[in-house]
Design a protein around this motif. Sequence first.
Motif, PDB file in Angstrom:
ATOM      1  N   ARG A   1       0.842  -1.206   0.000  1.00 39.76           N
ATOM      2  CA  ARG A   1       0.000   0.000   0.000  1.00 39.76           C
ATOM      3  C   ARG A   1       0.873   1.251   0.000  1.00 39.76           C
ATOM      4  O   ARG A   1       2.099   1.184   0.003  1.00 39.76           O
TER       5      ARG A   1
ATOM      6  N   GLN B   1      -2.690  -6.371  -2.678  1.00 44.17           N
ATOM      7  CA  GLN B   1      -2.679  -5.035  -2.107  1.00 44.17           C
ATOM      8  C   GLN B   1      -3.597  -4.974  -0.898  1.00 44.17           C
ATOM      9  O   GLN B   1      -4.522  -5.767  -0.741  1.00 44.17           O
TER      10      GLN B   1
ATOM     11  N   GLU C   1      -5.947  -3.115  -0.044  1.00 41.89           N
ATOM     12  CA  GLU C   1      -7.374  -2.918  -0.287  1.00 41.89           C
ATOM     13  C   GLU C   1      -8.123  -4.238  -0.406  1.00 41.89           C
ATOM     14  O   GLU C   1      -9.322  -4.312  -0.093  1.00 41.89           O
ATOM     15  N   GLU C   2      -7.419  -5.282  -0.851  1.00 40.87           N
ATOM     16  CA  GLU C   2      -8.031  -6.608  -0.947  1.00 40.87           C
ATOM     17  C   GLU C   2      -8.162  -7.275   0.423  1.00 40.87           C
ATOM     18  O   GLU C   2      -8.826  -8.324   0.535  1.00 40.87           O
ATOM     19  N   CYS C   3      -7.556  -6.677   1.440  1.00 38.70           N
ATOM     20  CA  CYS C   3      -7.551  -7.268   2.778  1.00 38.70           C
ATOM     21  C   CYS C   3      -8.488  -6.555   3.758  1.00 38.70           C
ATOM     22  O   CYS C   3      -8.776  -7.105   4.831  1.00 38.70           O
ATOM     23  N   TRP C   4      -8.923  -5.358   3.404  1.00 38.67           N
ATOM     24  CA  TRP C   4      -9.737  -4.581   4.342  1.00 38.67           C
ATOM     25  C   TRP C   4     -11.027  -5.313   4.717  1.00 38.67           C
ATOM     26  O   TRP C   4     -11.690  -5.928   3.876  1.00 38.67           O
TER      27      TRP C   4
ATOM     28  N   ALA D   1      -3.568   2.843   6.937  1.00 36.05           N
ATOM     29  CA  ALA D   1      -4.562   1.910   6.379  1.00 36.05           C
ATOM     30  C   ALA D   1      -4.015   0.515   6.172  1.00 36.05           C
ATOM     31  O   ALA D   1      -4.292  -0.137   5.169  1.00 36.05           O
TER      32      ALA D   1
END
Length: 354
Positions: A227, A248, A250-253, A296
């Motif tokens: 990230r 990335q 964002e794929e884990c949030w 994040a």
Amino acid sequence: MQRRMFPRWNKLSLKSAAAAHFLSFSSPRKALTPSRKCSGKRFNVPPSAEFVARVSGIPTMAKLPFRESADGLDAAFVGVPIDTGTSNRPGARFGPRQIRVESALLRSYNSGTRAAPYESLVVADIGDINVNVYDLKDTCRRIKEAYRKILSTGCIPLTMGGDHTIAYPILQAVAEKYGPVGLVHVDAHADTSDVVLGEKIGHGTPFRRCVEEGLLNCERVVQIGLRGSGYSADSYEWSRAQGFRVVQVEECWFKSLAPLMSEVRAQMGSGPVYLSFDIDALDPGFAPGTGTPEIAGLTPIQGVEIIRGCRGLNLVGCDLVEVSPPYDTTGNTALTGANLLFEMLCVLPKMKYY
């Protein structure tokens, strides 16, 4: 009130525990307490804080005994105290020391997985690599030579960094023994830059160097948690071009990473795998004591899920890097690092689970 049951102790074993930081004990509750009877080997069992105060003694990793070498060990904690390769905040050279201090809170069993590492493997702290804080290239040479010796004994190294530069010489030694290995890389950054400020060796370049030297089986490489702002629109294009799987952040949030790790285990197969965990993979709200924080990030829960998801892999080495105590005002970053290293120990091959 129900009486609490304690293991049986004699005076000799208590004296041994206080003096040598490990002990033998037995109990009628054999299913739940350590016993050296489960193997012909002599296991190193850290003293329980029920009987030996955490604040006492010399701070080795998890209060394990110190050994001069890896001879006779199945796994060893080893420190690599450098931050000469950092590009932003320094301080990671103090990481191994502070991780050891915070590791006094660790206990002998993994309550979540019921792993019993000290009934499974002979483990000790073998101290730090004698680095050259004035010369990064010479330090890399020293690390490579030291890990050749460690690996030659059959011992699995669990490394406390230090900045992420150390992954390069460690993987040089690992690949000499095992050939190109798979890599589970947990990080906020890909660490695949080519040249930074005219230098090819630093904490932002180790995995580019590893690919160039054929140390990695690129189809068995995954990078998780990447990230932050970048120097180009797609900071991970090079990684993907090599065949890496890039996950990335964002794929884990907002989700469990257990399903992801099921896919990673299939990707890694039965071949040798190295696990490299940069503490900055975690959100700085949880782990502020690091050199290059990015907002994040992953949660500690997700970090644990990733490591526990490596159970069953043929792990041949692990590291936890980039803890910088000067920026870790509460000690929680080093404490988290110590716990993640314990989780790594608990997923090594030949682990016993209750």
